[in-house]
Motif scaffolding. Structure first.
Motif, mmCIF file in Angstrom:
data_model
loop_
_atom_site.group_PDB
_atom_site.id
_atom_site.type_symbol
_atom_site.label_atom_id
_atom_site.label_comp_id
_atom_site.label_asym_id
_atom_site.label_seq_id
_atom_site.Cartn_x
_atom_site.Cartn_y
_atom_site.Cartn_z
ATOM 1 N N ASP A 29 5.782 -6.677 3.409
ATOM 2 C CA ASP A 29 6.346 -7.162 4.678
ATOM 3 C C ASP A 29 7.732 -7.768 4.478
ATOM 4 O OD1 ASP A 29 4.336 -6.390 6.266
ATOM 5 O OD2 ASP A 29 3.328 -8.341 6.378
ATOM 6 N N MET A 30 7.864 -8.494 3.382
ATOM 7 C CA MET A 30 9.098 -9.260 3.184
ATOM 8 C C MET A 30 10.255 -8.418 2.697
ATOM 9 S SD MET A 30 8.471 -12.944 1.471
ATOM 10 C CE MET A 30 7.083 -12.427 0.497
ATOM 11 N N ILE A 31 9.998 -7.553 1.725
ATOM 12 C CA ILE A 31 11.151 -6.933 1.062
ATOM 13 C C ILE A 31 11.274 -5.427 1.277
ATOM 14 C CG2 ILE A 31 11.272 -8.768 -0.672
ATOM 15 C CD1 ILE A 31 9.956 -7.063 -2.656
ATOM 16 N N PHE A 32 10.331 -4.835 2.008
ATOM 17 C CA PHE A 32 10.456 -3.404 2.306
ATOM 18 C C PHE A 32 10.584 -3.216 3.810
ATOM 19 C CE2 PHE A 32 8.258 -3.682 -1.715
ATOM 20 C CZ PHE A 32 8.823 -2.666 -2.463
ATOM 21 N N SER A 33 11.096 -2.051 4.209
ATOM 22 C CA SER A 33 11.101 -1.742 5.642
ATOM 23 C C SER A 33 10.470 -0.370 5.858
ATOM 24 C CB SER A 33 12.535 -1.771 6.174
ATOM 25 O OG SER A 33 13.336 -0.891 5.424
ATOM 26 N N ASP A 34 10.136 -0.092 7.092
ATOM 27 C CA ASP A 34 9.545 1.201 7.484
ATOM 28 C C ASP A 34 8.329 1.577 6.646
ATOM 29 O OD1 ASP A 34 11.702 1.319 9.168
ATOM 30 O OD2 ASP A 34 12.895 2.591 7.834
ATOM 31 N N PHE A 35 7.518 0.612 6.299
ATOM 32 C CA PHE A 35 6.344 0.921 5.473
ATOM 33 C C PHE A 35 5.363 1.800 6.242
ATOM 34 C CE2 PHE A 35 2.041 -0.586 3.869
ATOM 35 C CZ PHE A 35 2.076 0.190 2.718
ATOM 36 N N GLU A 36 5.033 2.919 5.662
ATOM 37 C CA GLU A 36 4.020 3.811 6.233
ATOM 38 C C GLU A 36 2.870 3.883 5.245
ATOM 39 O OE1 GLU A 36 3.844 5.223 9.096
ATOM 40 O OE2 GLU A 36 5.902 5.223 9.881
ATOM 41 N N GLN A 37 1.775 3.214 5.583
ATOM 42 C CA GLN A 37 0.664 3.227 4.651
ATOM 43 C C GLN A 37 -0.009 4.598 4.653
ATOM 44 O OE1 GLN A 37 -3.297 0.727 3.444
ATOM 45 N NE2 GLN A 37 -1.902 -0.255 4.861
ATOM 46 N N GLY A 86 -1.229 1.770 -0.586
ATOM 47 C CA GLY A 86 -0.008 2.435 -0.997
ATOM 48 C C GLY A 86 0.629 3.160 0.163
ATOM 49 N N GLY A 87 1.877 3.529 -0.027
ATOM 50 C CA GLY A 87 2.542 4.278 1.017
ATOM 51 C C GLY A 87 4.029 4.391 0.794
ATOM 52 N N LEU A 88 4.669 5.077 1.744
ATOM 53 C CA LEU A 88 6.117 5.246 1.703
ATOM 54 C C LEU A 88 6.770 4.031 2.343
ATOM 55 C CD1 LEU A 88 6.065 8.947 2.870
ATOM 56 C CD2 LEU A 88 6.929 8.164 0.648
ATOM 57 N N ALA A 89 7.918 3.668 1.844
ATOM 58 C CA ALA A 89 8.659 2.563 2.453
ATOM 59 C C ALA A 89 10.108 2.676 2.029
ATOM 60 C CB ALA A 89 8.088 1.228 1.997
ATOM 61 N N ARG A 90 10.936 1.890 2.675
ATOM 62 C CA ARG A 90 12.328 1.822 2.226
ATOM 63 C C ARG A 90 12.572 0.493 1.535
ATOM 64 N NH1 ARG A 90 15.798 5.740 3.785
ATOM 65 N NH2 ARG A 90 14.921 7.206 5.276
ATOM 66 N N PHE A 91 13.222 0.586 0.381
ATOM 67 C CA PHE A 91 13.584 -0.613 -0.351
ATOM 68 C C PHE A 91 15.093 -0.644 -0.416
ATOM 69 C CE2 PHE A 91 14.425 -2.610 -4.609
ATOM 70 C CZ PHE A 91 14.113 -3.910 -4.214
ATOM 71 N N ASN A 92 15.690 -1.611 0.275
ATOM 72 C CA ASN A 92 17.144 -1.644 0.443
ATOM 73 C C ASN A 92 17.663 -0.256 0.834
ATOM 74 O OD1 ASN A 92 17.029 -4.314 -0.250
ATOM 75 N ND2 ASN A 92 17.542 -3.941 -2.402
ATOM 76 N N ASP A 93 17.035 0.295 1.834
ATOM 77 C CA ASP A 93 17.401 1.591 2.445
ATOM 78 C C ASP A 93 16.928 2.818 1.696
ATOM 79 O OD1 ASP A 93 18.494 0.368 4.595
ATOM 80 O OD2 ASP A 93 20.570 0.450 3.851
ATOM 81 N N MET A 122 8.000 4.875 -3.228
ATOM 82 C CA MET A 122 6.545 4.831 -3.073
ATOM 83 C C MET A 122 6.070 3.473 -3.573
ATOM 84 S SD MET A 122 3.952 6.624 -1.990
ATOM 85 C CE MET A 122 4.207 8.399 -2.096
ATOM 86 N N VAL A 123 5.325 2.775 -2.710
ATOM 87 C CA VAL A 123 4.803 1.463 -3.094
ATOM 88 C C VAL A 123 3.301 1.576 -3.270
ATOM 89 C CG1 VAL A 123 4.797 -0.980 -2.518
ATOM 90 C CG2 VAL A 123 6.448 0.531 -1.445
ATOM 91 N N ILE A 124 2.797 1.004 -4.348
ATOM 92 C CA ILE A 124 1.359 1.036 -4.607
ATOM 93 C C ILE A 124 0.946 -0.333 -5.139
ATOM 94 C CG2 ILE A 124 -0.441 2.022 -6.098
ATOM 95 C CD1 ILE A 124 1.342 4.622 -6.080
#
Lengths: 301, 319
Positions: B77-85, B100-107, B111-113
């Protein structure tokens, strides 16, 4: 002295000691069927009870010596011995535990590796020594496994590993955990070289060893009735608070749930693995003639 | 006793409560207590830094499982945007203990897990206390392979007491699931950064813990077995957990010294839960810096470096 002897003292005196002339270790008892077994007979059956086919545990050296052809055996990684990077001490010092285990087993650590042949097929084989601190995987085990795999890669020959381990070695803490990723990584490399890895899971194969190299065989073979799993049965029982089903985590259970490919009797292991390897390596059927020559006569029946 | 504070944090909790009380009194009576409040706050800071300057390994172990400690989704929530689980392993089910899911990290897309623990009783049960089953590891594997295919960096967050020790988990091959992840992660052709944010519990942690850089938050732990488990096996008594924690060297500082991890991410005074925003910022900064560094390395070289690092793990004598 029995009541009868008290009543009627024997006229002929015999030396009681003469009854114990049988040397220690000639006879042993099968823990399952209680049959009294003659050791040379047990040896011939590679520690499988000839009466009930229970697979007794077997030392790593004996395992490899009975698995590999007699000639051309070459031990790998003998120069490696354990250190104590954390100066670990619980009720005993880790250093003392190591020396004790070395004295008891005659091995430097819990994994033995040899280059050799099985029915003339060159390969590298490893075996865990369960009597060495429960076959636990520390740095030496990981490193020997890696060296064994590298020799397989360099010689373009298959790798076989017989696991028997309680899991990670707590006294080496995170060093031990990292052996899981280390051994798995080398297996990935072996795989990419197109070489087969056959993992034989024997009693018991648990925890960190099961959750790394032991489950990564192209073919996973279990010995009959071996305990194989991630968490120990006691831990699971405490977690789920119910009694575990009959045969839980035994080879037959794993076969049913699709975790192992087959269960193989130890006495057939050489032939079955030789046959599997020739097929995986896309080689012709090993000549029956050649096979018969190598077979010891005792196995004829 | 405040249950949201650990035993050694109780003096801090008491001061906190007093400060709160003064705030309320000040508001209700219109008396200016600001000076008092500031004084107390300073005192609280001092007290906290003195307690936190000499934590034992066992206390750090408790901090790593602090009930208020931020979890994977909090950081997402804090450091990623557009998280799609993304859900499910496509074979058996969807494990809530592993997300896990796709997200943007500083644009940039990544993949975040990570393992996910629950806050309240209901969620704790749903999340199985952060202990994944085989389908959790297989979901993670599916997402990691997807990341490799689309050339997305992988960021994993480790926070688990361990993989679930249950009958169903064994039936579905817990060992194989973890082993397969170790095997595959060793050769994934994309940058992987693993961060232990709380508890790094054994094989269950390692199952998403093979990567190019291993980071640990300052007060997280990484261990082959829990201190309690180790104590009950080697000391024959779970009460010796504190000794076991010490002996196993499970803290970020010890592990960095032993060269088993790469980066320690500093936590705010009093631990991540005392200033979650600042923690997020620290984490984000380190991840950004590390990712930029990894992205410069050609991927084949990166994988070779990862492999060499894995091969170096171990400490033994040769003669």
């Amino acid at each position: 002295m029995s009541w009868f002897e008290k009543l009627l003292p024997a006229r002929i005196r015999t030396d009681g000691k003469s009854k114990h002339t049988v040397p220690e270790g000639v006879w042993s008892k099968c823990p399952v069927c209680q049959a009294v077994l003659y050791s040379p007979e047990l040896d011939r059956h590679i520690n499988v009870c000839p009466k009930c086919t229970h697979h007794l545990r077997i030392g790593a050296r004996k395992r490899l010596e009975t698995f590999l052809d007699q000639e051309t055996r070459e031990e790998i990684g003998t120069e490696l011995s354990p250190s104590d990077p954390l100066k670990f001490r619980d009720s005993k010092k880790y250093k003392d535990r190591i020396s004790q285990a070395q004295k008891n087993t005659g091995e430097k650590d819990a994994l033995l590796a040899m280059k050799g042949q099985v029915h003339g097929i060159p390969l590298v084989a490893c075996a865990f020594e369960f009597k060495f601190m429960g076959g636990s995987m520390g740095s030496v085990v990981g490193e020997r496994f890696v060296r064994a795999a590298n020799i397989a890669i360099d010689n373009h020959i298959p790798l076989v590993c017989f696991s028997a381990s309680g899991g990670a070695r707590m006294q080496e803490a995170l060093f031990s955990l990292m052996q899981m990723s280390k051994t798995s990584a080398i297996l990935n490399r072996l795989n990419r070289k197109g070489l087969p890895f056959i993992s034989v899971l024997t009693d018991p194969t648990m925890g960190g060893v099961s959750a790394s190299l032991a489950m990564l065989g192209d073919i996973n073979i279990a010995e009959p009735n071996a305990l194989i799993g991630f968490a120990g049965p006691r831990v699971i029982e405490q977690t789920v608070r119910e009694t575990l089903p009959e045969g839980f985590q035994r080879s037959e259970f794993l076969l049913k749930h699709g975790v192992v490919d087959m269960i193989v009797d130890r006495r057939e292991m050489r032939e079955r693995i030789a046959s599997l390897l020739t097929m995986l390596m896309n080689q012709p059927v090993p000549g029956k003639q050649a096979l018969a020559v190598v077979l010891p006569e005792d196995d004829a029946d | 006793m405040n249950l949201n504070f650990l035993e050694f944090e109780q003096p801090i909790a008491e001061l906190d409560a007093k400060i709160d009380e003064l705030h309320h009194v000040g508001k209700d009576t219109n008396i200016n207590l600001n000076e008092e409040v500031i004084k107390l706050q300073e005192k609280c800071q001092e007290l906290t830094s003195s307690i936190f300057s000499s934590l034992t390994d066992w206390q750090i172990s408790q901090l790593s499982r602090h009930p208020k400690r931020p979890y994977t989704l909090d950081y997402i929530d804090m450091i990623f945007s557009d998280f799609e689980q993304l859900h499910g392993d496509r074979v058996f089910g969807d494990d809530q203990a592993m997300i896990g899911g796709l997200a943007r990290f500083n644009d940039r897309p990544v993949m975040v897990i990570g393992q996910q623990k629950g806050r309240d009783t209901k969620e704790k049960i749903e999340r199985n206390f952060g202990m994944p089953r085989p389908e959790g590891y297989r979901k993670a594997l599916r997402l990691m392979k997807m990341a490799e295919r689309f050339k997305l960096p992988i960021l994993t967050f480790i926070d688990t007491p361990g993989a679930y020790p249950g009958v169903d988990a064994e039936e579905r091959g817990q060992s194989e699931a973890i082993a397969r992840n170790l095997y595959t992660m060793a050769n994934l052709k994309t940058p992987i950064i693993c961060t232990v944010i709380g508890e790094g519990g054994s094989g269950g942690a390692l199952g998403i813990g093979v990567g190019d850089r291993i980071c640990m938050l300052e007060y997280s732990t990484y261990s082959v077995i829990s201190p309690e488990g180790c104590a009950s096996i080697l000391w024959k008594s779970a009460d010796k957990a504190s000794e076991a924690a010490e002996a196993m060297k499970i803290t970020s500082n010890s592990l960095k010294e032993l060269d088993l991890i790469d980066i320690i991410i500093p936590e705010p005074l009093g631990g991540a839960h005392r200033d979650v925003k600042m923690m997020g910022k620290n984490l984000s900064n380190v991840l950004e810096q590390t990712l930029v560094e990894l992205e410069k390395i050609p991927v084949d070289e990166l994988v070779e470096q990862r492999y060499q690092r894995l091969m170096q793990f171990g400490d033994f004598e040769t003669c």
